[in-house]
Design a protein around this motif. Structure first.
Motif, PDB file in Angstrom:
ATOM      1  N   VAL A  68     106.250 144.831  63.822  1.00 40.61           N
ATOM      2  CA  VAL A  68     105.474 143.759  63.197  1.00 40.61           C
ATOM      3  C   VAL A  68     104.913 142.868  64.296  1.00 40.61           C
ATOM      4  O   VAL A  68     105.545 142.666  65.332  1.00 40.61           O
ATOM      5  CB  VAL A  68     106.304 142.869  62.234  1.00 40.61           C
ATOM      6  CG1 VAL A  68     106.586 143.572  60.939  1.00 40.61           C
ATOM      7  CG2 VAL A  68     107.559 142.360  62.890  1.00 40.61           C
ATOM      8  N   GLY A  69     103.716 142.365  64.058  1.00 43.24           N
ATOM      9  CA  GLY A  69     103.114 141.501  65.071  1.00 43.24           C
ATOM     10  C   GLY A  69     101.949 140.732  64.511  1.00 43.24           C
ATOM     11  O   GLY A  69     101.472 141.007  63.414  1.00 43.24           O
ATOM     12  N   LYS A 125     110.658 142.528  72.477  1.00 40.38           N
ATOM     13  CA  LYS A 125     110.014 141.304  71.991  1.00 40.38           C
ATOM     14  C   LYS A 125     108.792 141.103  72.875  1.00 40.38           C
ATOM     15  O   LYS A 125     108.900 141.030  74.102  1.00 40.38           O
ATOM     16  CB  LYS A 125     110.993 140.133  72.102  1.00 40.38           C
ATOM     17  CG  LYS A 125     110.313 138.786  72.237  1.00 40.38           C
ATOM     18  CD  LYS A 125     110.711 137.813  71.175  1.00 40.38           C
ATOM     19  CE  LYS A 125     109.961 136.486  71.191  1.00 40.38           C
ATOM     20  NZ  LYS A 125     108.537 136.461  71.415  1.00 40.38           N
ATOM     21  N   VAL A 126     107.628 141.037  72.244  1.00 43.29           N
ATOM     22  CA  VAL A 126     106.375 140.992  72.991  1.00 43.29           C
ATOM     23  C   VAL A 126     105.757 139.604  72.890  1.00 43.29           C
ATOM     24  O   VAL A 126     105.727 139.002  71.812  1.00 43.29           O
ATOM     25  CB  VAL A 126     105.381 142.029  72.391  1.00 43.29           C
ATOM     26  CG1 VAL A 126     104.063 141.999  73.146  1.00 43.29           C
ATOM     27  CG2 VAL A 126     106.001 143.412  72.404  1.00 43.29           C
ATOM     28  N   GLN A 152     107.410 142.445  67.498  1.00 44.37           N
ATOM     29  CA  GLN A 152     108.692 143.101  67.722  1.00 44.37           C
ATOM     30  C   GLN A 152     108.460 144.586  67.432  1.00 44.37           C
ATOM     31  O   GLN A 152     108.000 144.942  66.346  1.00 44.37           O
ATOM     32  CB  GLN A 152     109.784 142.576  66.778  1.00 44.37           C
ATOM     33  CG  GLN A 152     110.080 141.092  66.939  1.00 44.37           C
ATOM     34  CD  GLN A 152     109.069 140.208  66.218  1.00 44.37           C
ATOM     35  OE1 GLN A 152     108.641 140.499  65.128  1.00 44.37           O
ATOM     36  NE2 GLN A 152     108.664 139.123  66.848  1.00 44.37           N
ATOM     37  N   ARG A 206      99.189 136.968  75.818  1.00 42.06           N
ATOM     38  CA  ARG A 206      98.338 135.798  76.019  1.00 42.06           C
ATOM     39  C   ARG A 206      96.949 136.229  76.478  1.00 42.06           C
ATOM     40  O   ARG A 206      96.819 137.151  77.291  1.00 42.06           O
ATOM     41  CB  ARG A 206      98.922 134.870  77.117  1.00 42.06           C
ATOM     42  CG  ARG A 206     100.333 134.367  76.853  1.00 42.06           C
ATOM     43  CD  ARG A 206     100.371 133.345  75.722  1.00 42.06           C
ATOM     44  NE  ARG A 206     101.706 132.835  75.491  1.00 42.06           N
ATOM     45  CZ  ARG A 206     102.564 133.328  74.592  1.00 42.06           C
ATOM     46  NH1 ARG A 206     102.232 134.367  73.828  1.00 42.06           N
ATOM     47  NH2 ARG A 206     103.768 132.796  74.442  1.00 42.06           N
ATOM     48  N   GLY A 237     102.319 137.728  69.272  1.00 42.79           N
ATOM     49  CA  GLY A 237     103.626 138.306  69.583  1.00 42.79           C
ATOM     50  C   GLY A 237     103.947 139.453  68.650  1.00 42.79           C
ATOM     51  O   GLY A 237     103.254 139.678  67.655  1.00 42.79           O
ATOM     52  N   HIS A 270     109.446 127.857  61.660  1.00 46.63           N
ATOM     53  CA  HIS A 270     109.479 128.707  62.854  1.00 46.63           C
ATOM     54  C   HIS A 270     110.177 127.981  63.998  1.00 46.63           C
ATOM     55  O   HIS A 270     110.162 126.757  64.067  1.00 46.63           O
ATOM     56  CB  HIS A 270     108.023 129.052  63.207  1.00 46.63           C
ATOM     57  CG  HIS A 270     107.878 130.025  64.310  1.00 46.63           C
ATOM     58  ND1 HIS A 270     106.884 129.918  65.246  1.00 46.63           N
ATOM     59  CD2 HIS A 270     108.582 131.121  64.637  1.00 46.63           C
ATOM     60  CE1 HIS A 270     106.990 130.921  66.102  1.00 46.63           C
ATOM     61  NE2 HIS A 270     108.019 131.658  65.762  1.00 46.63           N
TER      62      HIS A 270
HETATM   63  O1  C5P Z   1     106.779 134.248  70.761  1.00 49.25           O
HETATM   64  P1  C5P Z   1     105.444 133.834  71.274  1.00 49.25           P
HETATM   65  O2  C5P Z   1     105.368 132.395  71.659  1.00 49.25           O
HETATM   66  O3  C5P Z   1     104.905 134.709  72.331  1.00 49.25           O
HETATM   67  O4  C5P Z   1     104.454 134.027  70.020  1.00 49.25           O
HETATM   68  C1  C5P Z   1     103.076 133.775  70.141  1.00 49.25           C
HETATM   69  C2  C5P Z   1     102.488 133.565  68.750  1.00 49.25           C
HETATM   70  O5  C5P Z   1     102.544 134.776  68.013  1.00 49.25           O
HETATM   71  C3  C5P Z   1     103.258 132.524  67.932  1.00 49.25           C
HETATM   72  O6  C5P Z   1     102.311 131.717  67.249  1.00 49.25           O
HETATM   73  C4  C5P Z   1     104.054 133.366  66.966  1.00 49.25           C
HETATM   74  O7  C5P Z   1     104.294 132.716  65.759  1.00 49.25           O
HETATM   75  C5  C5P Z   1     103.129 134.560  66.742  1.00 49.25           C
HETATM   76  N1  C5P Z   1     103.869 135.765  66.304  1.00 49.25           N
HETATM   77  C6  C5P Z   1     103.548 136.345  65.076  1.00 49.25           C
HETATM   78  N2  C5P Z   1     104.227 137.472  64.650  1.00 49.25           N
HETATM   79  C7  C5P Z   1     105.193 138.018  65.427  1.00 49.25           C
HETATM   80  C8  C5P Z   1     105.529 137.426  66.677  1.00 49.25           C
HETATM   81  C9  C5P Z   1     104.837 136.292  67.092  1.00 49.25           C
HETATM   82  O8  C5P Z   1     102.679 135.846  64.352  1.00 49.25           O
HETATM   83  N3  C5P Z   1     105.811 139.100  64.985  1.00 49.25           N
END
Ligand code: C5P
Length: 489
Positions: A447-448, A417-418, A458, A421, A456, A36
């Motif tokens: 997906v998230g 892109k989300v 998308q 926190r 996070g 990643h």
């Molecule tokens: O991009 P960001 O730093 O905000 O992502 C926060 C956490 O969410 C990270 O650990 C990232 O790997 C995870 N994430 C995820 N699936 C996604 C986007 C982000 O597991 N589609």
């Protein structure tokens, strides 16, 4: 173990992964690492890279923004039967997509994200959550990579500091005094034993060893100090009012040069200033004073000296599409890759400062909803910085118990892109942001996932409002369920 934590089983799983890697390497197989793009993922890749180099393996490393069909199709094309595939810091959250695209191929997954989907026999999956160990706080993916590397070869104890950097990059310093705890603590001990790390308690200014105090204060963003973070001139003016010599013999002093009494005065002035801006006293103390992780073999006056800064440098390379530089630095490059990474770090910092200033001037972009805050970055905040902006803004919101959902729009892909926190306190009480984001994303053709404190996604742009509303109501449901549990308990 009665508390559901199966530490020995987790360690054993790391050993099994190491045995598998050794077996395949000894058969002459090539190793393909896909990791990643954040600091933890880059550190994990650096650890595996160094360990494989030591094992005389033939390997290559690829860093990706996230896992999806495109990435997996590339992986399929670039690796034949003669290749062992290892995912680090990605994979656990996407087990079904992985299975659909990788078929029966043997893969190793070293990840600390919440597992989602069904594990398969051909997945050698090492994830703390599978053993009742909290992967958001106790160990990160670079920590898992480190455990595996230590089984590969005891000499890899000299890579422990990289796992400390990865864990700090993933904000795992959630233990009292901004310390790393849990399994990370053992890794910290290894790094100290190998004489690469020292831990002290001090003011947590960004650049305490490396920068003039006014710069270090301006670079500090946790907490985000209104009108000082990102503003060197104002930081200098603030410090000039404190009767502290900022220069000695014509040379700027760094925080480490201050006496105990000077530091006490500085802290007290900052404390009062932040209280006047509405911050809670205990929050100020717990975020401004804590453990600093010093990489004693790195040159003083460089960003590699402080492990949190090192993590920011890696993050910058990842977010700015130059992750190869980050991996090279983890693997020891201090020449060209390092010079280039310094330039990128500066650019990244300036971008973040620009967007924070912009948000300051456009406060209506942060909306308070019933159960969440929403930061509408739209096209105005570059998606490469939304993760950092979200982390920083989340520390300065009036109601810290409301999660922050920040997003940027990527017009080329028509997705948002989300970066979400949640405060550690509410996550510890049981609010699982990663799970909420995953469910909402699934309902909106996106997906998230992620962790309870940081997640996070998308999402197709057209689903934006629906996605946010679902999160708002899922947070509400979760909080009322927790309150119900509390009153019953
Ligand atoms: O991009 P960001 O730093 O905000 O992502 C926060 C956490 O969410 C990270 O650990 C990232 O790997 C995870 N994430 C995820 N699936 C996604 C986007 C982000 O597991 N589609």
């Amino acid at each position: 173990m009665s508390d559901g934590r199966r530490l020995n089983d987790f360690i054993y799983a790391s050993k099994k992964a190491s045995d598998k890697i050794l077996e395949e390497v000894n058969k002459g197989k090539r190793v393909f690492i896909i990791s990643h793009m954040d600091a933890d993922g880059i550190s994990a890749a650096g650890i595996m890279g160094k360990a494989l180099l030591r094992a005389n393996a033939n390997f290559c490393i690829r860093i990706e923004r996230w896992m999806d069909e495109r990435v997996l199709s590339d992986v399929r094309q670039l690796s034949g039967e003669d290749t062992l595939i290892i995912f680090t810091d990605m994979g656990s959250g996407y087990l079904d997509i992985l299975c659909a695209n990788i078929g029966d191929r043997q893969v190793v997954i070293l990840d600390h994200h919440q597992p989602i989907g069904k594990d398969r026999e051909n997945f050698l999956h090492v994830n703390p959550h599978l053993f009742g160990i909290d992967g958001s706080r106790e160990i990160s993916s670079s920590g898992i990579a480190y455990l595996v590397s230590k089984f590969l070869d005891k000499r890899n104890i000299d890579l422990a500091h990289l796992a400390v950097i990865g864990a700090l990059g993933d904000l795992q310093d959630k233990y009292e005094g901004r310390r790393l705890g849990g399994l990370n603590d053992l890794i910290v001990k290894d790094a100290i034993e190998s004489k690469l790390l020292e831990v002290e308690t001090d003011l947590l200014f960004f650049g305490r060893e490396t920068r003039p105090i006014h710069k270090a204060l301006a670079y500090t963003t946790n907490p985000y100090i209104p009108e000082i973070s990102g503003e060197e001139d104002k930081s200098l003016a603030f410090l000039r009012g404190l009767d502290i010599d900022l220069k000695r013999n014509d040379r700027w002093r760094a925080l480490r040069d201050l006496s105990h009494d000077e530091k006490r005065r500085l802290f007290s002035a900052l404390h009062d200033y932040l209280v006047s801006k509405g911050f809670r006293s205990e929050y100020i103390t717990s975020s401004l004073i804590g453990a600093v992780y010093i990489l004693v073999n790195e040159e003083p006056w460089t960003p590699l000296r402080d492990a949190r800064e090192y993590a920011l440098l890696l993050n910058a390379t990842g977010r700015m599409n130059a992750s190869g530089l980050g991996v090279a630095i983890c693997m020891g490059d201090r020449s060209r890759a390092y010079e280039e990474a310094l330039r990128i770090l500066e650019e990244y910092r300036q971008m973040i400062t620009k967007y924070l200033t912009w948000l300051n001037n456009n406060p209506d972009r942060i909306e308070e909803w019933e159960n969440i805050y929403v930061l509408h970055g739209e096209k105005d905040i570059d998606e490469r910085t939304i993760s950092a902006v979200s982390t920083i803004i989340s520390t300065s919101l009036p109601k810290p118990n409301k999660p922050l959902i920040a997003y940027s729009y990527i017009p080329k892909e028509r997705v948002i892109k989300v970066s979400a926190r949640a405060a550690d306190s509410i996550a510890r009480a049981g609010l699982n942001l990663g799970e909420i984001i995953r469910i909402a994303a699934e309902k909106c053709s996106g997906v998230g996932g992620g962790h309870d404190v940081a997640a996070g996604a998308q999402i197709p742009y057209d689903y934006k409002m629906q996605f946010l509303k679902i999160i708002d109501s899922l947070v509400k449901e979760s909080i009322s369920r927790l309150r119900g549990d509390e009153s019953r308990g």
